[in-house]
Scaffold this motif. Sequence first.
Motif, mmCIF file in Angstrom:
data_model
loop_
_atom_site.group_PDB
_atom_site.id
_atom_site.type_symbol
_atom_site.label_atom_id
_atom_site.label_comp_id
_atom_site.label_asym_id
_atom_site.label_seq_id
_atom_site.Cartn_x
_atom_site.Cartn_y
_atom_site.Cartn_z
ATOM 1 N N UNK A 1 15.668 17.834 32.062
ATOM 2 C CA UNK A 1 17.113 17.605 32.175
ATOM 3 C C UNK A 1 17.775 17.756 30.811
ATOM 4 N N UNK A 2 17.164 17.156 29.780
ATOM 5 C CA UNK A 2 17.777 17.184 28.454
ATOM 6 C C UNK A 2 17.968 18.608 27.969
ATOM 7 N N UNK A 3 16.924 19.434 28.095
ATOM 8 C CA UNK A 3 17.008 20.814 27.597
ATOM 9 C C UNK A 3 18.020 21.628 28.386
ATOM 10 N N UNK A 4 17.972 21.546 29.714
ATOM 11 C CA UNK A 4 18.855 22.398 30.521
ATOM 12 C C UNK A 4 20.299 21.932 30.430
ATOM 13 N N UNK A 5 20.536 20.622 30.461
ATOM 14 C CA UNK A 5 21.903 20.120 30.375
ATOM 15 C C UNK A 5 22.496 20.462 29.008
ATOM 16 N N UNK A 6 21.680 20.294 27.948
ATOM 17 C CA UNK A 6 22.166 20.584 26.601
ATOM 18 C C UNK A 6 22.433 22.070 26.435
ATOM 19 N N UNK A 7 21.585 22.926 27.035
ATOM 20 C CA UNK A 7 21.854 24.360 26.933
ATOM 21 C C UNK A 7 23.139 24.719 27.664
ATOM 22 N N UNK A 8 23.379 24.067 28.806
ATOM 23 C CA UNK A 8 24.624 24.323 29.512
ATOM 24 C C UNK A 8 25.840 24.001 28.660
#
Length: 852
Positions: A799-806
């Motif tokens: 979640x952290x990686x994908x949300x932050x990339x978004x």
Amino acid sequence: MIFGRNGRFFWKLAACRGSTGGVGMNLESSRAAVIDEAIELFERSWKLDHRSLIEEIVSESQLAGDPELLAELIRVDIDRRYAVGAELSVGEYFERFPAIRKHEQHVAAICFEDYRERKSRRRSCPPSRWSGFSGVESQGWYKDLLSQTQMARSSAVQGEFPSTASFLSVQVEQPGNEATGFQESATGESQGDRIGDFELLSLLGEGAFSRVYLARQLSLGRRYVAVKVVDRPMQEQFHLARLQHTGIVPLYSCHEVQGRWVLCMPYSGATTVARWLREIRDPAERTGGSLTGVVQRAQDKLTRLPEHTAARGRDTQSVADITVPAGTDVLQSLRRWHEAASGPLQQLSKMDAGQLALWIFRRLASALTHAHQRGMVHGDLKPANILIRNDGEPALIDFNLSQHTENRERMWVGGTLPYLACEQLRQLRSKTTGMARPEYDVHSLGVIIYEILEGRLPFRAASSTAAEELDAAIASHAVAPVFSSGTGSPGLRTIVAACLSPNVAEIYPSAAELLVDLERESGSLPLKHARESFWTGTVPKFVRRYPRAISSGIACTISALIIGGLVMGLLSSREKTERLKALDSLREIRLLSDYALSSVAVPDLAIDVFHTMTSESIAQQCMKALGAATPDEIPETWDWMAGRLDADSKREAEDRLRALGFVVEQLELNSSNSAVAENTLLQSFRKTVGNLKQQAASDLASGDSEGVQSRLSLDTAGSSQILEALKAYGPVDRLFAASLMLQRGRPDAAMAILDATTVPGAFWTVYWVVRGRSHFDMQQYREAIAAFSAAISSSERSIAARYSRGLALMYDGQMVGAEEDFSKIIEYYPEIPEAWAQRAMVRESLKNYEAA
């Protein structure tokens, strides 16, 4: 007077109408000024949903109906639409403005702008997108693109495929002056010519940007060498210079001659695995004798050709229609050169197909191990890049797409489509970058050996980077490849299957582990890393190791041994069950530590995404993962789990528990609850963390972080001071320190620590999340996107990686990509309202109000 885009002053056309003498001189500059003014007005007024803006600008301009003005506005509109991730059709412009079709140069310029934008953004570029428009088919860039596509289709039919560089790295300049591939007109060299110190004898092979010749080096005894002539600077020579292995064709020297780069390497042969596979189609016939025959036929073609032949080959993997322009002394000398290496070659004739495949596999794995241990990833393993030397030994060639694992600036997907791992295909499909990983080389090598054993590729091969082709290739990786030819031992097939896993985490982490299993298979020993069947793998190997035991008199003994083994297996079943339980506990602790450490590292990027996390909740979940019934049992259950793990897993478990201890400590430092210290659960958890034996004393995660923070002066210390203070600490502790720097608002210091730290294998995802957060805080959004993408490549559901990339994509203006990331989070975790809210905001910015 108008100030133009390029800093020049122009008079409006209207200002010139009052004077007849200066109209001729100022007409062209006045016209350019009006076009410049119209473009500036268009750029200021442009909006995605304002589709009639071009018509409005043209109608209000003094040059209404001018084709050049219209073409320039269309090109700017194409650039703007791609910048926000919108799709478009070139034909739609020509339908809206049919008058421009009469002007071929403007039609070609518009199509070129569309092509250039798609190439720069790594989108598919099928020639059919621009075919049929007047003036396009005569353009150099279109001819090159059409040639590459035809080459890809032809190669796909023959079982050979060009590297993705053919699809992703086409050079383009201006229409009518495009940079071309490596063509004869651009290079000018041919057989019999000299280039620098080398006399070119024969064309051995050619690619998109280079040619390889058999040559003689005049200054060193006229020795035979292979020279690679390249029309642009590359990194291959720097990478090859670091490698010294018999399974890698070395680099003698590198020269720059008349604007071209010449790489000099030993002439070792003219046969590749691709040529062998093409000539010997039946897997059962791919024996040592067949390989010897192919090598000798290639040698004969070089030494029995008529002199001064004008024909020249175009097959990149064969020696066909090539010219040796010298006399019979050259041919005789070359024959002697080949005969000198023929001794070892003859020994291969005794090998059957399975033995030869294992032998080639071992040699190549040994060469890759050498490269991987030095941080080098080949990046483009395929049959055409494996040379069969004149003595029969396989050797790796063409390190043009190789990357160093420590080079974090070159993050891209490279290689040849059918030999890419599933994760690389996903990156290519989503147009995201990815770091070079040894597992990708291992996968490619597994595909090659499967092709040798079975006579076909294990998965569907994408013939281009079009989305539909990549989707089909990715889907085919979900089905395990079938071995049906019967070639090769069960152990060899087990090893190949382990290389072909669609999950990167299940592939051999590097060629070193692969080589261990191959050596054990060669010695008829049980595999160490891949899991093989007891009956079809272990028992036959035992029989091969002790062939004299195969007699009627000892049959009963063998039966007794087998039965005894079964009995021992039953007795050890409890131990295996306990080990599996310990591994399950480690898996839960791994997920918990990644989740906890990521939430500490990126608290204000996704402050509401993560559930409320307290030190007590972490200790509670850790107790549950260990299987402890009460807090007092935490140290005991930890010791029980650690005692049933192997050395590597135990080391990871200790690092994971220390990471949780670090997170708990940070949460307590930021908490105002004084009753936390007296919590029995937390006391037991702290005791377990404190009892861990560490190779180097660490106070970052074992109870004295205040002392470390004081010594480091986190708010004021320079990066060099911080790195000096962290010299005694390992990679995991440095990762903790980088997280502390982020909490103190020091992303520059965090980045300095990460640059000086080897990526901790067990914390790959967290490392890239912290790195991405550092880039984000420094407003380096493109770099942040790349780092978060690396984290996602190893943890798809992070979640952290994908949300932050978004969020990083949003800040960078890449709204379509941001929408995809938030949609993926909703797919995985629909209960997270923040993902829904962010996606709605993105859709609103894209004017998709109904979906928002």
